[in-house]
Design a protein around this motif. Sequence first.
Motif, mmCIF file in Angstrom:
data_model
loop_
_atom_site.group_PDB
_atom_site.id
_atom_site.type_symbol
_atom_site.label_atom_id
_atom_site.label_comp_id
_atom_site.label_asym_id
_atom_site.label_seq_id
_atom_site.Cartn_x
_atom_site.Cartn_y
_atom_site.Cartn_z
ATOM 1 N N ASP A 197 105.977 74.695 58.970
ATOM 2 C CA ASP A 197 106.574 74.885 57.635
ATOM 3 C C ASP A 197 107.316 73.648 57.125
ATOM 4 O O ASP A 197 108.365 73.737 56.486
ATOM 5 C CB ASP A 197 107.549 76.089 57.624
ATOM 6 C CG ASP A 197 106.876 77.366 58.060
ATOM 7 O OD1 ASP A 197 105.737 77.585 57.645
ATOM 8 O OD2 ASP A 197 107.478 78.130 58.834
ATOM 9 N N LYS A 255 117.049 74.979 58.084
ATOM 10 C CA LYS A 255 116.436 75.779 57.028
ATOM 11 C C LYS A 255 116.793 75.192 55.670
ATOM 12 O O LYS A 255 117.927 74.774 55.453
ATOM 13 C CB LYS A 255 116.965 77.206 57.128
ATOM 14 C CG LYS A 255 116.090 78.227 56.445
ATOM 15 C CD LYS A 255 116.427 79.640 56.927
ATOM 16 C CE LYS A 255 115.397 80.620 56.424
ATOM 17 N NZ LYS A 255 115.722 81.411 55.339
ATOM 18 N N LYS A 292 116.330 76.328 49.586
ATOM 19 C CA LYS A 292 115.320 76.993 48.755
ATOM 20 C C LYS A 292 113.950 76.477 49.184
ATOM 21 O O LYS A 292 113.734 75.278 49.287
ATOM 22 C CB LYS A 292 115.566 76.643 47.287
ATOM 23 C CG LYS A 292 114.677 77.395 46.321
ATOM 24 C CD LYS A 292 114.917 76.914 44.905
ATOM 25 C CE LYS A 292 113.842 77.487 43.979
ATOM 26 N NZ LYS A 292 113.660 76.693 42.790
ATOM 27 N N SER A 293 113.036 77.400 49.471
ATOM 28 C CA SER A 293 111.691 76.991 49.883
ATOM 29 C C SER A 293 110.976 76.282 48.741
ATOM 30 O O SER A 293 111.171 76.615 47.575
ATOM 31 C CB SER A 293 110.864 78.219 50.286
ATOM 32 O OG SER A 293 111.436 78.823 51.409
ATOM 33 N N SER A 299 105.067 76.017 50.681
ATOM 34 C CA SER A 299 105.073 76.444 52.087
ATOM 35 C C SER A 299 106.182 75.775 52.883
ATOM 36 O O SER A 299 106.370 76.061 54.061
ATOM 37 C CB SER A 299 103.731 76.101 52.747
ATOM 38 O OG SER A 299 102.673 76.783 52.125
ATOM 39 N N ARG A 330 109.604 75.350 54.238
ATOM 40 C CA ARG A 330 110.835 76.132 54.418
ATOM 41 C C ARG A 330 111.839 75.408 55.313
ATOM 42 O O ARG A 330 112.969 75.812 55.441
ATOM 43 C CB ARG A 330 110.502 77.491 55.043
ATOM 44 C CG ARG A 330 109.629 78.346 54.150
ATOM 45 C CD ARG A 330 109.262 79.681 54.777
ATOM 46 N NE ARG A 330 108.365 80.390 53.902
ATOM 47 C CZ ARG A 330 107.038 80.256 53.898
ATOM 48 N NH1 ARG A 330 106.477 79.430 54.758
ATOM 49 N NH2 ARG A 330 106.276 80.926 53.062
ATOM 50 N N LYS A 331 111.364 74.373 56.026
ATOM 51 C CA LYS A 331 112.215 73.658 56.976
ATOM 52 C C LYS A 331 112.255 72.171 56.616
ATOM 53 O O LYS A 331 111.326 71.652 56.005
ATOM 54 C CB LYS A 331 111.656 73.802 58.402
ATOM 55 C CG LYS A 331 111.602 75.235 58.910
ATOM 56 C CD LYS A 331 110.863 75.286 60.242
ATOM 57 C CE LYS A 331 110.706 76.711 60.750
ATOM 58 N NZ LYS A 331 109.813 76.768 61.930
#
Length: 580
Positions: A383, A420, A423-424, A427, A429-430
């Motif tokens: 991710d 983390k 906000k994503s 794809s 997220r990290k």
Amino acid sequence: MNQPALSAFLWSVADLLRGDYKQSDYGKVILPFTVLRRLDCVLESTKQAVLKEFADRQKAGLNPEPFLLRKAGQSFYNTSPLDMRKLMGDQDHIRENLFSYIQAFSPAVRDVFERFEFHTQVDRLHKAGLLYQVTERFAQVDLHPEAVDNHQMGLVFEELIRKFAEISNETAGEHFTPREVIRLMVNLIFIEDDDVLSKPGVVRTIYDPTAGTGGMLSVAGEYLEEHNPQARLTVFGQELNPESYAICKADMLIKGQDVANISFGNTLSDDGHPHKKFDYMLSNPPFGVEWKKVEKEIRKEHESQGFNGRFGPGLPRVSDGSLLFLLHLISKMRPAAEGGSRFGIVLNGSPLFTGGAGSGESEIRRYVLENDLLEAIVGLPTDMFYNTGIATYVWIISNRKPAARKGKVQLIDASGFWQKMRKSLGSKRKELSDEHIAEITRLFGQFVEAKQDGKPISRIFRNEDFGYRTITVERPLRDAAGKIVLGEKGKQKGKPQADSSLRDTENVPLAEDVEAYFKREVLPHAPDAWIDHDKTKVGYEIPFNRHFYVFTPPRPLAEIDADLKAVTDRIKQMIGGLSA
């Protein structure tokens, strides 16, 4: 203006387009207008001096270009008395005046707008009655480098492209790589060269064959600027997507790079920098993309030029061309005698192990390892990229390994190094923090094995540890009575014939003696077996995850039984309560 506010402002132009444009076409207007306003602001302070110089040189009958570049203080100029604010003064002729303004840019900038197909969009906006409003909106925003620096501007372009790609269901990640991943890669390729790079006036070249919007080249430039303002990094690149190419070229223009070094087209079938070699290289080729469209040209080069071309070691399967980019970069390395090269390339998991001994993929890995080119592979968290959540790996390749690294490969498992995102983004997220980048860089720089919380995170292997021989084990063919069938003619006369239905293969590590392995692992189970040495093949694979696997023993049976009994007793109580 900060980057989110600026992106929001530019995005607000979409409100004007809504209804007349499909959402998937917003980028065709917003991206070129953003570039235009940026160039407009950059030239603002030298505008009058350039116009005076232009008039003087024309009168003298001299080619004005070199004089105009000097006056503009940039690698581009504009000879029109108009700018975006002046365009607002004549609403009735906005289309003609805008075309006239674009035409007055130097040739490299005109090429940028041709790649955007900007004339088509201007005509379309004009017909929709929106051209003046859109131009006015952009004329109001300050994109001068003092208000929005080059780094911020790069992020703005990337965010806009990502948003447009999401809307039109395209893969945004094909266009750019997260900045923190680039920073890590730049750290790794420059790490042992701080002494060289800190010398005044040093000039080095860097190349990205999948340049996207130029993010990798920009971050490398920023790194060198930070560490040695007197050093110069000359950038080279190639890009296939016209919009990304246009943004990359505009970005390089503003940074004073020679934009003739940024080529347009497919790197694999039409190398824009033939015969050129580079000091450093970076690439994030598209993951798992087939190369069928350019198969004819690539096979031709492979067969006709062999190792004199780019694809001598082998060709991967047509469904995934990422290893072709690896070979392309290897072909661009400076010979070790001339200082050598180092590069970083992002690949998915497939190139580590896909294909058995003798396959194109295995032969490419074999070439890389037997020529001692692989320094390290860093496994990144999942991710991390905008268009995919899969695991990714950074390969560091060099033909000038320090003495301690010769004959060895370092694997770094950085899959646990992430935080983390608030906000994503697609794809993604990290992200890697500055501390994570520093720790991975330290592990690589110190070339040490290391553990974290009892688990290995850095391991060092010999090149041959990844090699193996695939041996073919034969068993005799027997007739109906169970008697071994012997050959009757030629070389096979009197020899046991092989039963193809009983044929098997075994992979023997390169470091192990084949006969000793055969006696230990095969003969106790099949005493009549033999090895067909003519069919033996050498293969290489890098089972990255297996080397970091830590066995966790199961809990004692008594503990599991006690848990089960407690659950069963609770269920009995509940059933008893229901029937009471």
